[in-house]
Scaffold this motif. Sequence first.
Motif, short mmCIF file in Angstrom:
data_model
loop_
_atom_site.label_atom_id
_atom_site.label_comp_id
_atom_site.label_asym_id
_atom_site.label_seq_id
_atom_site.Cartn_x
_atom_site.Cartn_y
_atom_site.Cartn_z
N ARG A 262 -8.58 3.13 11.98
CA ARG A 262 -8.74 1.68 11.94
C ARG A 262 -8.25 1.18 10.60
O ARG A 262 -8.29 1.90 9.59
CB ARG A 262 -10.20 1.25 12.16
CG ARG A 262 -11.13 1.63 11.03
CD ARG A 262 -12.55 1.11 11.29
NE ARG A 262 -13.46 1.50 10.22
CZ ARG A 262 -13.65 0.80 9.10
NH1 ARG A 262 -12.99 -0.34 8.91
NH2 ARG A 262 -14.50 1.22 8.17
N ALA A 263 -7.77 -0.03 10.59
CA ALA A 263 -7.33 -0.68 9.36
C ALA A 263 -7.68 -2.16 9.47
O ALA A 263 -7.21 -2.85 10.37
CB ALA A 263 -5.83 -0.51 9.17
N LEU B 101 0.81 -1.22 0.00
CA LEU B 101 0.00 0.00 0.00
C LEU B 101 0.84 1.27 0.00
O LEU B 101 0.36 2.33 -0.40
CB LEU B 101 -0.94 0.00 1.21
CG LEU B 101 -1.97 -1.13 1.26
CD1 LEU B 101 -2.79 -1.04 2.54
CD2 LEU B 101 -2.88 -1.10 0.04
N ARG B 102 2.09 1.16 0.42
CA ARG B 102 2.97 2.33 0.44
C ARG B 102 3.60 2.61 -0.92
O ARG B 102 4.24 3.66 -1.10
CB ARG B 102 4.08 2.13 1.49
CG ARG B 102 3.58 2.03 2.92
CD ARG B 102 3.05 3.35 3.47
NE ARG B 102 4.09 4.36 3.55
CZ ARG B 102 4.93 4.49 4.58
NH1 ARG B 102 4.85 3.64 5.59
NH2 ARG B 102 5.84 5.44 4.59
N PHE B 103 3.42 1.71 -1.87
CA PHE B 103 4.02 1.89 -3.19
C PHE B 103 2.99 1.86 -4.31
O PHE B 103 3.33 2.11 -5.47
CB PHE B 103 5.09 0.83 -3.44
CG PHE B 103 6.26 0.97 -2.52
CD1 PHE B 103 7.27 1.88 -2.80
CD2 PHE B 103 6.35 0.23 -1.35
CE1 PHE B 103 8.34 2.04 -1.94
CE2 PHE B 103 7.42 0.38 -0.48
CZ PHE B 103 8.41 1.29 -0.77
N GLN C 8 11.61 -3.05 11.02
CA GLN C 8 11.98 -3.57 12.34
C GLN C 8 10.94 -3.15 13.39
O GLN C 8 10.54 -3.95 14.24
CB GLN C 8 13.35 -3.06 12.76
CG GLN C 8 13.79 -3.54 14.14
CD GLN C 8 15.11 -2.95 14.58
OE1 GLN C 8 15.73 -2.17 13.85
NE2 GLN C 8 15.56 -3.30 15.75
N ARG C 9 10.49 -1.90 13.31
CA ARG C 9 9.47 -1.44 14.27
C ARG C 9 8.18 -2.22 14.09
O ARG C 9 7.52 -2.58 15.08
CB ARG C 9 9.22 0.06 14.08
CG ARG C 9 8.30 0.67 15.14
CD ARG C 9 8.86 0.43 16.54
NE ARG C 9 8.14 1.20 17.55
CZ ARG C 9 8.27 0.98 18.84
NH1 ARG C 9 9.06 0.00 19.28
NH2 ARG C 9 7.60 1.73 19.71
N VAL C 10 7.80 -2.49 12.85
CA VAL C 10 6.60 -3.29 12.60
C VAL C 10 6.75 -4.67 13.24
O VAL C 10 5.81 -5.17 13.88
CB VAL C 10 6.35 -3.40 11.09
CG1 VAL C 10 5.31 -4.47 10.77
CG2 VAL C 10 5.91 -2.05 10.52
N LEU D 126 -0.35 -1.86 9.66
CA LEU D 126 0.56 -0.94 10.34
C LEU D 126 1.20 0.04 9.37
O LEU D 126 1.50 1.18 9.74
CB LEU D 126 1.63 -1.72 11.10
CG LEU D 126 1.13 -2.56 12.28
CD1 LEU D 126 2.28 -3.33 12.92
CD2 LEU D 126 0.43 -1.69 13.33
N SER D 127 1.39 -0.39 8.12
CA SER D 127 2.00 0.51 7.14
C SER D 127 1.09 1.67 6.79
O SER D 127 1.55 2.69 6.26
CB SER D 127 2.37 -0.26 5.86
OG SER D 127 1.25 -0.51 5.04
N VAL D 128 -0.21 1.53 7.07
CA VAL D 128 -1.16 2.63 6.90
C VAL D 128 -1.26 3.47 8.18
O VAL D 128 -1.20 4.70 8.14
CB VAL D 128 -2.56 2.08 6.52
CG1 VAL D 128 -3.59 3.20 6.50
CG2 VAL D 128 -2.50 1.38 5.18
N LEU D 129 -1.39 2.81 9.32
CA LEU D 129 -1.65 3.52 10.57
C LEU D 129 -0.45 4.30 11.08
O LEU D 129 -0.60 5.46 11.53
CB LEU D 129 -2.12 2.52 11.64
CG LEU D 129 -3.45 1.82 11.37
CD1 LEU D 129 -3.68 0.73 12.41
CD2 LEU D 129 -4.60 2.81 11.36
#
Length: 294
Positions: A143-144, A120-122, A280-282, A178-181
């Motif tokens: 929310r996701a 979703l980030r690309f 790493q954080r994810v 998480l890549s959205v939130l």
Amino acid sequence: MKFGLLGTGPWAGSTHGPALAAHKGVELTGVWGRRPEAARELAGQLDTRAYDDVDALLADCDAVAVALPPDVQAPLAVRAAAAGCHLLLDKPVATTPRGAQQVTDAVAAAGVASVVFFTLRFSGSTAAWIDEQARTGGWLTGRADWLSPVFGGADSPYAASPWREEKGALWDVGPHALSVLLPVLGDVTGLEEVRAARGPGDTVHLTLRHVGGASSTATLSHSVPPAAAGVTAEVRGAAGVAELPHRDEPAADAFAAAVDALAEAARTGTPHPCDVRFAQRVTQILARAESALP
């Protein structure tokens, strides 16, 4: 940029391989896989060479794209970084904080660039939405939800994936949520505040608190029937309600954008927001959620 492809499964065959082979800025040097016969088959489809020795492929490349289970990916990423290869990895980068830390340390020690492919980030429409909401700010809740039928009756090539069966939707699609939130609402305030509860099948519900004061939830599942599947996300705040648009471009197009991002990071030395440190954080958040499950 000379790329090697590590992995021969459905994701490598449908997304990574075709995107690399079609990219004008890429020379696809070769393919390596844990099953040599599968590597030869995929290499033939992509008009490139199959390598039996992964280190020989690393020596012939500027960068590697990895389409392997996360805990196979992580040690190979360390090995590739040590060989001087830039890294285009898949999510999750690892399923243990230690494994993710080893990848981050290897990238820092080698001075190579890294990008982790959070789809979703690309993808154009969703990436633009995430950037816009991050600029807007003032969000109070988010929310996701990522609900898929991989184990819910769909005819999916990923249903035969041992690591997905073992780790479930939390680890497979949790990174997408998480890549959205995280880019929109900020990092979590602390891992000790991550909460998780089980639902039907492999369904997991997460609750998070973010550094800016917002809170969010995520529902993750590979166990819903096809009629109940879908991906949704929204944030609510002073600006009203913003809903994530539907991703309508092929995953291979988004992967091509990730290739461009890696090339730019390698050229400029400027880390990409979706580098191994973000990944790493994810992993840390998901590992905490897993440990919180009853």
